[in-house]
Design a protein around this motif. Structure first.
Motif, PDB file in Angstrom:
ATOM      1  N   TRP A  10     -27.527  53.943 -39.719  1.00 45.92           N
ATOM      2  CA  TRP A  10     -28.370  52.770 -39.950  1.00 45.92           C
ATOM      3  C   TRP A  10     -27.590  51.496 -39.648  1.00 45.92           C
ATOM      4  O   TRP A  10     -26.438  51.351 -40.078  1.00 45.92           O
ATOM      5  N   ASP A  11     -28.209  50.564 -38.890  1.00 46.57           N
ATOM      6  CA  ASP A  11     -27.518  49.314 -38.561  1.00 46.57           C
ATOM      7  C   ASP A  11     -28.074  48.123 -39.335  1.00 46.57           C
ATOM      8  O   ASP A  11     -27.757  46.970 -39.048  1.00 46.57           O
ATOM      9  N   GLY A  12     -28.892  48.400 -40.338  1.00 50.84           N
ATOM     10  CA  GLY A  12     -29.513  47.330 -41.122  1.00 50.84           C
ATOM     11  C   GLY A  12     -30.941  47.069 -40.708  1.00 50.84           C
ATOM     12  O   GLY A  12     -31.723  46.473 -41.456  1.00 50.84           O
ATOM     13  N   ASN A  32     -20.427  50.547 -39.825  1.00 48.52           N
ATOM     14  CA  ASN A  32     -20.881  50.064 -41.117  1.00 48.52           C
ATOM     15  C   ASN A  32     -21.898  48.940 -40.909  1.00 48.52           C
ATOM     16  O   ASN A  32     -21.742  48.103 -40.024  1.00 48.52           O
ATOM     17  N   TYR A  33     -22.971  48.928 -41.726  1.00 50.68           N
ATOM     18  CA  TYR A  33     -24.001  47.900 -41.548  1.00 50.68           C
ATOM     19  C   TYR A  33     -23.805  46.708 -42.498  1.00 50.68           C
ATOM     20  O   TYR A  33     -24.518  45.710 -42.387  1.00 50.68           O
ATOM     21  N   THR A  34     -22.869  46.834 -43.437  1.00 54.62           N
ATOM     22  CA  THR A  34     -22.343  45.692 -44.183  1.00 54.62           C
ATOM     23  C   THR A  34     -20.825  45.807 -44.041  1.00 54.62           C
ATOM     24  O   THR A  34     -20.337  46.780 -43.463  1.00 54.62           O
ATOM     25  N   ASP A  59     -26.179  54.858 -49.295  1.00 51.79           N
ATOM     26  CA  ASP A  59     -25.029  54.070 -48.854  1.00 51.79           C
ATOM     27  C   ASP A  59     -23.709  54.679 -49.313  1.00 51.79           C
ATOM     28  O   ASP A  59     -23.578  55.115 -50.456  1.00 51.79           O
TER      29      ASP A  59
END
Length: 200
Positions: A128-130, A157-159, A93
């Protein structure tokens, strides 16, 4: 009583193991760059493959990639050998909250002076999308020299603050794919320029 004593002992041992386990690493904070100059996979990076691989951080690629103009041990490269499927190099991350217009950029080398048929080897940039990996860039090129490649990370961003990126290589299907090794260098998470330069 004996059973209770054993349960207590197990709990104490478990607490001891938890106490000794290092905390998970904090996200890397942008802006920063990775230049692969240590001759080994950098901290906070990992790799995986369906078959084949791995990504290498020392030694010399073959054929025209050997004369890429940069010293061995100063870039990451994938040594194709006809059995490589889903060979991925992933960075953990990255906190991009300090960037107004977040961008990933990296140098890419993929060149062979002959012909690789039916098609070139592929380099995918995925985010990555979560839940799953999504391809945001595909490079299937045979171009002399290093190319600097920008990839916008806006909205990826996934968060609220974190992105996760990987580089995945696939053979183009040629039984001579070993002629076209893939090299990357200077992977940066940075502010996008207001006037980006065109790329090949």
């Amino acid at each position: 009583m004996k059973k209770i004593g054993l349960s207590l002992l197990a709990l104490l041992l478990l607490n001891s193991v938890i106490a000794q386990s290092p905390p998970p690493p904090s996200p890397l904070a942008a802006p920063f760059c990775e230049d692969f100059s240590t001759g080994q996979i950098p901290s906070f990076w990992s790799q995986s493959a369906t078959t084949g691989g791995p990504w290498l951080f020392t030694g010399n690629p073959g054929y025209d990639a050997l004369n890429n103009g940069r010293p061995a041990g100063s870039y990451a490269w994938m040594d194709f050998s006809g059995t490589d499927v889903g060979v991925s190099l992933e960075i953990g991350d990255v906190d991009i909250s300090a960037l107004a217009s977040p961008q990933l950029s990296f140098d890419h080398f993929s060149y062979y002076s002959g012909t690789v048929a039916p098609s070139n080897n592929d380099l995918f940039v995925e985010v990555w999308d979560g839940t799953a990996w999504n391809t945001v860039l595909t490079r299937s090129v045979d171009i002399q020299g290093w190319q600097n490649i920008p990839v916008s990370l806006a909205g990826l961003n996934y968060t609220p603050t974190l992105v996760r990126v990987r580089f995945r290589t696939e053979s183009g299907g040629s039984n001579q794919d070993f002629y076209l090794d893939q090299l990357i260098d200077n992977v940066c998470f940075e502010e996008a320029p207001s006037c980006p330069e065109p790329i090949a």
